[in-house]
Design an enzyme around this catalytic site. Structure first.
Site, mmCIF file in Angstrom:
data_model
loop_
_atom_site.group_PDB
_atom_site.id
_atom_site.type_symbol
_atom_site.label_atom_id
_atom_site.label_comp_id
_atom_site.label_asym_id
_atom_site.label_seq_id
_atom_site.Cartn_x
_atom_site.Cartn_y
_atom_site.Cartn_z
ATOM 1 N N GLU A 151 -11.863 -47.580 32.315
ATOM 2 C CA GLU A 151 -10.411 -47.458 32.356
ATOM 3 C C GLU A 151 -9.664 -48.718 31.979
ATOM 4 O O GLU A 151 -8.622 -49.033 32.579
ATOM 5 C CB GLU A 151 -9.978 -47.010 33.751
ATOM 6 C CG GLU A 151 -10.250 -47.996 34.889
ATOM 7 C CD GLU A 151 -11.574 -47.824 35.600
ATOM 8 O OE1 GLU A 151 -11.699 -48.306 36.740
ATOM 9 O OE2 GLU A 151 -12.490 -47.206 35.016
ATOM 10 N N ASN A 152 -10.100 -49.467 30.982
ATOM 11 C CA ASN A 152 -9.356 -50.638 30.528
ATOM 12 C C ASN A 152 -7.923 -50.227 30.188
ATOM 13 O O ASN A 152 -7.719 -49.268 29.436
ATOM 14 C CB ASN A 152 -10.013 -51.239 29.285
ATOM 15 C CG ASN A 152 -11.518 -51.317 29.408
ATOM 16 O OD1 ASN A 152 -12.044 -51.953 30.302
ATOM 17 N ND2 ASN A 152 -12.217 -50.651 28.489
ATOM 18 N N HIS A 170 -6.684 -43.474 36.241
ATOM 19 C CA HIS A 170 -6.871 -44.866 36.656
ATOM 20 C C HIS A 170 -5.752 -45.792 36.182
ATOM 21 O O HIS A 170 -5.581 -46.873 36.747
ATOM 22 C CB HIS A 170 -8.180 -45.411 36.081
ATOM 23 C CG HIS A 170 -9.381 -45.178 36.934
ATOM 24 N ND1 HIS A 170 -9.439 -45.507 38.268
ATOM 25 C CD2 HIS A 170 -10.616 -44.684 36.621
ATOM 26 C CE1 HIS A 170 -10.639 -45.207 38.739
ATOM 27 N NE2 HIS A 170 -11.363 -44.715 37.768
ATOM 28 N N HIS A 219 -9.910 -38.498 34.117
ATOM 29 C CA HIS A 219 -10.360 -39.477 35.111
ATOM 30 C C HIS A 219 -9.899 -40.876 34.713
ATOM 31 O O HIS A 219 -9.337 -41.619 35.532
ATOM 32 C CB HIS A 219 -11.882 -39.419 35.211
ATOM 33 C CG HIS A 219 -12.480 -40.349 36.219
ATOM 34 N ND1 HIS A 219 -13.012 -39.916 37.407
ATOM 35 C CD2 HIS A 219 -12.652 -41.692 36.217
ATOM 36 C CE1 HIS A 219 -13.464 -40.953 38.100
ATOM 37 N NE2 HIS A 219 -13.261 -42.044 37.380
ATOM 38 N N GLU A 220 -10.122 -41.232 33.459
ATOM 39 C CA GLU A 220 -9.777 -42.582 33.020
ATOM 40 C C GLU A 220 -8.263 -42.783 32.950
ATOM 41 O O GLU A 220 -7.754 -43.849 33.315
ATOM 42 C CB GLU A 220 -10.421 -42.877 31.664
ATOM 43 C CG GLU A 220 -11.932 -42.726 31.633
ATOM 44 C CD GLU A 220 -12.642 -43.449 32.756
ATOM 45 O OE1 GLU A 220 -12.238 -44.581 33.095
ATOM 46 O OE2 GLU A 220 -13.600 -42.872 33.310
ATOM 47 N N GLU A 262 -16.342 -54.130 34.156
ATOM 48 C CA GLU A 262 -16.505 -53.717 35.549
ATOM 49 C C GLU A 262 -17.993 -53.638 35.899
ATOM 50 O O GLU A 262 -18.778 -53.097 35.111
ATOM 51 C CB GLU A 262 -15.850 -52.345 35.785
ATOM 52 C CG GLU A 262 -15.756 -52.002 37.256
ATOM 53 C CD GLU A 262 -15.038 -50.674 37.513
ATOM 54 O OE1 GLU A 262 -14.401 -50.532 38.548
ATOM 55 O OE2 GLU A 262 -15.134 -49.768 36.658
ATOM 56 N N GLU A 284 -12.381 -44.802 42.430
ATOM 57 C CA GLU A 284 -13.168 -43.790 41.736
ATOM 58 C C GLU A 284 -13.015 -42.412 42.364
ATOM 59 O O GLU A 284 -12.981 -41.397 41.665
ATOM 60 C CB GLU A 284 -14.644 -44.203 41.700
ATOM 61 C CG GLU A 284 -14.902 -45.501 40.957
ATOM 62 C CD GLU A 284 -14.397 -45.480 39.519
ATOM 63 O OE1 GLU A 284 -14.194 -44.383 38.955
ATOM 64 O OE2 GLU A 284 -14.199 -46.560 38.945
#
Length: 856
Positions: free
Chosen positions: A274-275, A311, A307-308, A137, A330
Site C-alpha cells: 500500500e505505498n 490502506h 485492500h490496498e 514493509e 491489515e
C-alpha cells in the site's frame, strides 16, 4: 509493549525527522545503486552522535547542516549490521535545534524481494529486461536509504531518480519534470508527499508503460505495467476507480494522495503493498483478462485492489505507533476490502464468502500454539512474523462481528470520527475502540480487548428450556486437542440470536460476558440459532433438541451463511474428536438439495478431508457416496452455462466438476473434463473460464507424461498471468513420480520465479500420491531453499506438510524441525506441526471405524 526507551531495536526519540530529499541512481546492469539523502530533523537535546537505521548500505560521507548553512562532518560512521543501524559520531556536541543530515551512500540491488531490489522478466519477443523496485514493509526502507525507519517517525518525502533515458520511473508523488542529462540518462523529479512513515515510500524503474490516467473525482488513476501488457488493465482500472470512490464516501475524507498509480511488478514477495500513491502488485493480482478469468480470480483481483486502496486512509493517513499495531492496519483493510467487493459486485455475495476466510482463522485459533491478535513486538523479525492468518482473517472477522453487533451506520460513524481525529498521526489500538465508543456509547473497548489480547475463541453451547421461554448460553474455549489444564478464559461475546416463534422470526442481541447466562424471552421459541448472519467469531454447539429442530427446517429457516456455519462447526467437532466421520457423512447427505455456492464450498472441503481417511474398498464406497451427493446437484445446474447463470452459478459448476471427478472419480465428469480441456487448448474462448479451470485441475490429477508436456508448454507460454498460475499449480497435481520430480526441480533451477516457488512446493506436498516425495525434496534442498527464497515465504511453504498425515511421515517432518529452524515465523511453524499432529490423530481415530461403516 515495552517503552521505546527500553527496546534496543528502537531509535532514540530526541532526533525527529520532518522531511527527506532522496536522490538515487540505480545501475540495473551492475545491480548497484548510488544515493544521497538530506533529512531535515529537529534535535531535542545536545548530543555528540545521531543514530539512524541503515542496512546493507555503505555510508561514504555524512554531515549535519545547521539552520544557517554551517556543516559539521561526522568524525566517524559506525555500522551495526545486527541492529541495522548506523551511528554518526561528532567531535563535539550538537546543540538542540533544527538541522539537515546529509549522507551519501552506495547499496546493492538485491534479489531477496525486499528493500531496493531487482527483478527480471522476458517480453513476448523473448527479450529479457531488468527492473529495480522496492518493498519496504516492515523495516526495509533502511536498505534503500539511511532513515528513521519506524512508523512513528512520520515525514514528507521528495524523490529524484537518475535512470537510463529509455526507462520509465514512478514514485509516490506525481512527476514534476524529466531532465535529459545528455549522456543516456535522465533525472526524474517527483512532487513531495504528505507526511507518512518510511515503509510507505516507493520507487520503481524499468521498461514499463502506463495507461492513460482516468479522473476519479479529481484523482488521476493509472496502471503501470511491463511493456506489452496494457490490454490486461481494463478490469483493474474499473475496480480501482470504484474502490477510490467507495472509500472516500465511506470514510468521509478525500483521498489523501495527489495521484494513484497501481504498478504490476514481475517479482513480488507479498500480494501487494500500500505505498501511498504508488501501490505495487504481483502481476497476477492486477493484470487480468475478464473474459478468460474465473469468478474467484476476478474476486481476488478486486479484493486485493480494494485492500490496498483502503490502506490509503487506514494505515497511510493514520498509522500505528509501532509494529504491535500492524494487525489493525491489515485486519481493517481486510474488513473494508470485503465490504467494497460486496458493493462492487453484489452477485459475489462477498460477506458470505468471507466465511471461508473466517474458517481458516478458526483452524489456526483452534490450536494450543495460537497467539493473541496483538502481541509484543520488539525486533524487525517479530514484526515480519505478524503477517499471518490471525492478523488478517481473525482480525477482520472480529471487526465484522463488532460492526454487526453495533450496527453498520454506527460503526461507520465511529471509523470516520477516528480517522478525522488522528489523520496524519500515529495511534495505538485502543484509540480506535475509544472513538467507536465515543460515537456509539457502547463498550467497544471492553468487548474488543477480550478478543485482541486473549488467544483462542469460545465454543458457545446453547439449549432451550422445556417451555421454550429461556435460552441458556455457556462459553468454553474451543481446542482441537483437550488440555490437561482447565482454561478459564472468558470473552465478551456479541451474540445475535435468530429465534423462531409462533408469530414469526426475530433477532435477539445479547452480550455474553459470563461463563454462562440465561436469556428470558417474551414468547416461547420453537427453534433458534446462536450465530444469526454468521458474523460471530465463535463455534456453536446445540443441545440435541435444538439441533434436531434446526436440521429438520434448515432450508426454510436458516440463511445460506447460517447453513455454512452449521457444517463448519460440525466439521470442527470431527477434528476435535467429538463427532465421528460416519456421523458427519450422514449429516452431509442432508445437503443433497443444497444450491448455495458457499455451503457447497465448505462441504466439498470437508468431503475432500474424509477422502484421505480410507483406502481400498472403503475408498471406493466413499467415492460412490460422494457421487450420490453431488451428481443430482450438478444435474440441476447442468454442464453447459445458461443465459440466466449468475457469477455464483458459474463458479458452482466448476466446483461440482472438481468434486465429482477428483473426489468422486465420476467417469462422466472425468471424460467431460478431458474433452473440455481439449476444446480449451484449441480455442480458450470456447470454454467458460470456471469450467475450464476445473477441467485443467482434473486432467492434471489423472494425467500422464504426455499430458504433462502439454501443461508445461502452456505454463511457459500463457496468455494471461492467471493462466500461468493455473497451469503452474496444475503441474503439482500429476500423480506420477517422474512428473513430480520435474516439477520439484523447476522450483530451484530458475524456471519458476522465487515469488511462486514456495507456493508450488506447498501444493506439491499436498499431492495424494507424491506429497511425501515433495517433502523429501524440501528436506534434501533445505539449505538452497533458504538461500534462494524470500525469508517470509519459507514458513508459508511448509503449510503443505499438514497433508502428510501417515504417522511415519509426520514423525519424519517433526523430527526434521527438532534440528532446523525457519528464518521467520517460528510460531507459525509450531502451529503447522501441531495441525499435522491433529490430522494424524484424526486419521488414527477415524480410519478404522469409518472404513467399517463404509464396507459393512
Amino acid at each position: 509493549m515495552p517503552d521505546a526507551s527500553t527496546n534496543p531495536h528502537r531509535l532514540p526519540s530526541f532526533v525527529v525527522p520532518s522531511h527527506y530529499r532522496i536522490f538515487l541512481e540505480p545501475n540495473l546492469d551492475e545491480a548497484t545503486f548510488f544515493g544521497r539523502v538530506e533529512i531535515e530533523v529537529e534535535i531535542g537535546q545536545a548530543t555528540d552522535n545521531i543514530q539512524i537505521n541503515s542496512a546493507d548500505l555503505q555510508i561514504t560521507s555524512a554531515v549535519v547542516r545547521d539552520a544557517v548553512g554551517g556543516d559539521t562532518a561526522a568524525s566517524s560512521v559506525g555500522h551495526d549490521e545486527n541492529m541495522e543501524r548506523a551511528t554518526l559520531s561528532f567531535d563535539s556536541k550538537l546543540a538542540s535545534g533544527p538541522y539537515t543530515i546529509v549522507a551519501e551512500f552506495t547499496g546493492i540491488l538485491n534479489d531477496q524481494l525486499h528493500g531496493f531490489y531487482r527483478s527480471k522478466f522476458t517480453d513476448d519477443d523473448g527479450v529479457e529486461h531488468t527492473i529495480a523496485t522496492t518493498q519496504f514493509e516492515s523495516t526495509h526502507a533502511r536498505r534503500a536509504f539511511p532513515c528513521f525507519d519506524e512508523p512513528a517517525f512520520k515525514a514528507s518525502y521528495g524523490v529524484t531518480l537518475v535512470v537510463p533515458d529509455d526507462q520509465f520511473a514512478v514514485s509516490n508523488g506525481p512527476t514534476i519534470s524529466e531532465t535529459n542529462l545528455g549522456d543516456g540518462r535522465k533525472s526524474v523529479l517527483f512532487e513531495d508527499t504528505m507526511i507518512m512513515s518510511t515503509y510507505l515510500v516507493a520507487f520503481i524503474v524499468g521498461p514499463f508503460e502506463a495507461t492513460d490516467p482516468i479522473d476519479v473525482d479529481g484523482v488521476p488513476l493509472r496502471i503501470v505495467h511491463p511493456i506489452g501488457k496494457g490490454h490486461l488493465t481494463d478490469y483493474s482500472l474499473e475496480a480501482g476507480a470504484f474502490a477510490l470512490r467507495f472509500f472516500s464516501k465511506y470514510y468521509g475524507i478525500p483521498y489523501p494522495g495527489q495521484k494513484l498509480d497501481m504498478v504490476a511488478v514481475p517479482d513480488f514477495a507479498f500480494g501487494a503493498m500500500e505505498n501511498l500513491g504508488c501501490i505495487t502488485y504481483r502481476e497476477v493480482l492486477l493484470l487480468v483478462d475478464k473474459s478468460r478469468s474465473t469468478e474467484p480470480e476476478l474476486l481476488r483481483v478486486a479484493d486485493v485492489i480494494a485492500h490496498e486502496i483502503a490502506h490509503m486512509w487506514f494505515g497511510d493517513l493514520v498509522t500505528m505507533e509501532w509494529w504491535n499495531g500492524i494487525w489493525l492496519n491489515e485486519a481493517f483493510a481486510t474488513f473494508m476490502a470485503t465490504m467494497c467487493s460486496d458493493n462492487f459486485n453484489a452477485e459475489w455475495g462477498r460477506w458470505n464468502q468471507f466465511s471461508l476466510e473466517r474458517s481458516m482463522a478458526f483452524d489456526v485459533d483452534s490450536l494450543a500454539n495460537t497467539r493473541p491478535i496483538e502481541i509484543e513486538v520488539n525486533s524487525p523479525v517479530d514484526a515480519e512474523g505478524m503477517f499471518d492468518l490471525l492478523t488478517y482473517e481473525k482480525g477482520g472477522s472480529v471487526l465484522r462481528m463488532l460492526e454487526q453487533y453495533l450496527g453498520e451506520e454506527e460503526f461507520k460513524d465511529g471509523i470516520s470520527y477516528y480517522l478525522n481525529k488522528h489523520k496524519y498521526g500515529n495511534t495505538e489500538t485502543n484509540d480506535l475502540w475509544d472513538a467507536i465508543e465515543h460515537v456509539t456509547q457502547q463498550p467497544a473497548r471492553r468487548i474488543m480487548n477480550s478478543w485482541i489480547f486473549q488467544k483462542g475463541y469460545p465454543l458457545v453451547s446453547a439449549s432451550i428450556s422445556e417451555n421454550g421461554s429461556t435460552i441458556t448460553l455457556a462459553q468454553d474455549r474451543f481446542l482441537y486437542t483437550e488440555s490437561d489444564v482447565e482454561d478459564t478464559t472468558i470473552w465478551s461475546v456479541p451474540i445475535v440470536l435468530k429465534v423462531g416463534t409462533a408469530s414469526g422470526v426475530e433477532e435477539v442481541r445479547y452480550l455474553l460476558e459470563e461463563k454462562s447466562s440465561e436469556i428470558q424471552l417474551d414468547t416461547p421459541v420453537e427453534w433458534a440459532t446462536a450465530n444469526a448472519g454468521g458474523s460471530g467469531f465463535f463455534r456453536a454447539r446445540y443441545s440435541p433438541e435444538m439441533l434436531k429442530s434446526l436440521s429438520s427446517t434448515m432450508f426454510e429457516n436458516l440463511s445460506p451463511i447460517e447453513r455454512y456455519g452449521l457444517i463448519d462447526d460440525t466439521w470442527s467437532s470431527v477434528m476435535a474428536g467429538r463427532t465421528s466421520a460416519t456421523d458427519f457423512l450422514d449429516f452431509a447427505r442432508s445437503f443433497q438439495s443444497e444450491t448455495d455456492l458457499d455451503v457447497w464450498t465448505v462441504l466439498s472441503g470437508c468431503l475432500s478431508g474424509l477422502d484421505k481417511l480410507v483406502e481400498g474398498e472403503a475408498l471406493l464406497q466413499y467415492k460412490a457416496a460422494v457421487r450420490d451427493l453431488a451428481q443430482p446437484a450438478l444435474a440441476r445446474l447442468g454442464w453447459e452455462p445458461g443465459e440466466g447463470d449468475s457469477s455464483r452459478d458459474l463458479e458452482l459448476r466448476g466446483l461440482f466438476v472438481r468434486l465429482l471427478a477428483n473426489v468422486g472419480d465420476d467417469e462422466l465428469a472425468v471424460k467431460n473434463a478431458g474433452d473440455l480441456h481439449e476444446s480449451y487448448m484449441r480455442d480458450a474462448g470456447s470454454v467458460e473460464p470456471n469450467v475450464a479451470a476445473a477441467a485443467t485441475g482434473v486432467v492434471a490429477s489423472k494425467g500422464d507424461s504426455a499430458k504433462y508436456e502439454v501443461f508445461l508448454a502452456k505454463y511457459r507460454n500463457p496468455s494471461t498471468p492467471q493462466e500461468e498460475r493455473r497451469y503452474q499449480s496444475a503441474l503439482s497435481a500429476f500423480p506420477g513420480e517422474a512428473e513430480m520430480d520435474r516439477t520439484l526441480a523447476m522450483t530451484l533451477d530458475g524456471t519458476v520465479r522465487t515469488q511462486d516457488a514456495p507456493h508450488l512446493l506447498a501444493v506439491c506436498m499436498r499431492n495424494r500420491e507424491q506429497g511425501y516425495r515433495a517433502w523429501e525434496f524440501v528436506k534434501a534442498n533445505w539449505g538452497q531453499i533458504n538461500k534462494d527464497f524470500p525469508a517470509n515465504s519459507i514458513v508459508r511453504m511448509l503449510s503443505g506438510v499438514t497433508s502428510l498425515s501417515q504417522p511415519e511421515q509426520a514423525d519424519d517432518v517433526i523430527a526434521f524441525f527438532d534440528n532446523h529452524e525457519v528464518p521467520q515465523g517460528q510460531l507459525t511453524l509450531k502451529q503447522t506441526l501441531e495441525k499435522l499432529r491433529v490430522n494424524v490423530a484424526l486419521r488414527k481415530r477415524e480410519s478404522g471405524p469409518f472404513t467399517e461403516s463404509l464396507t459393512s
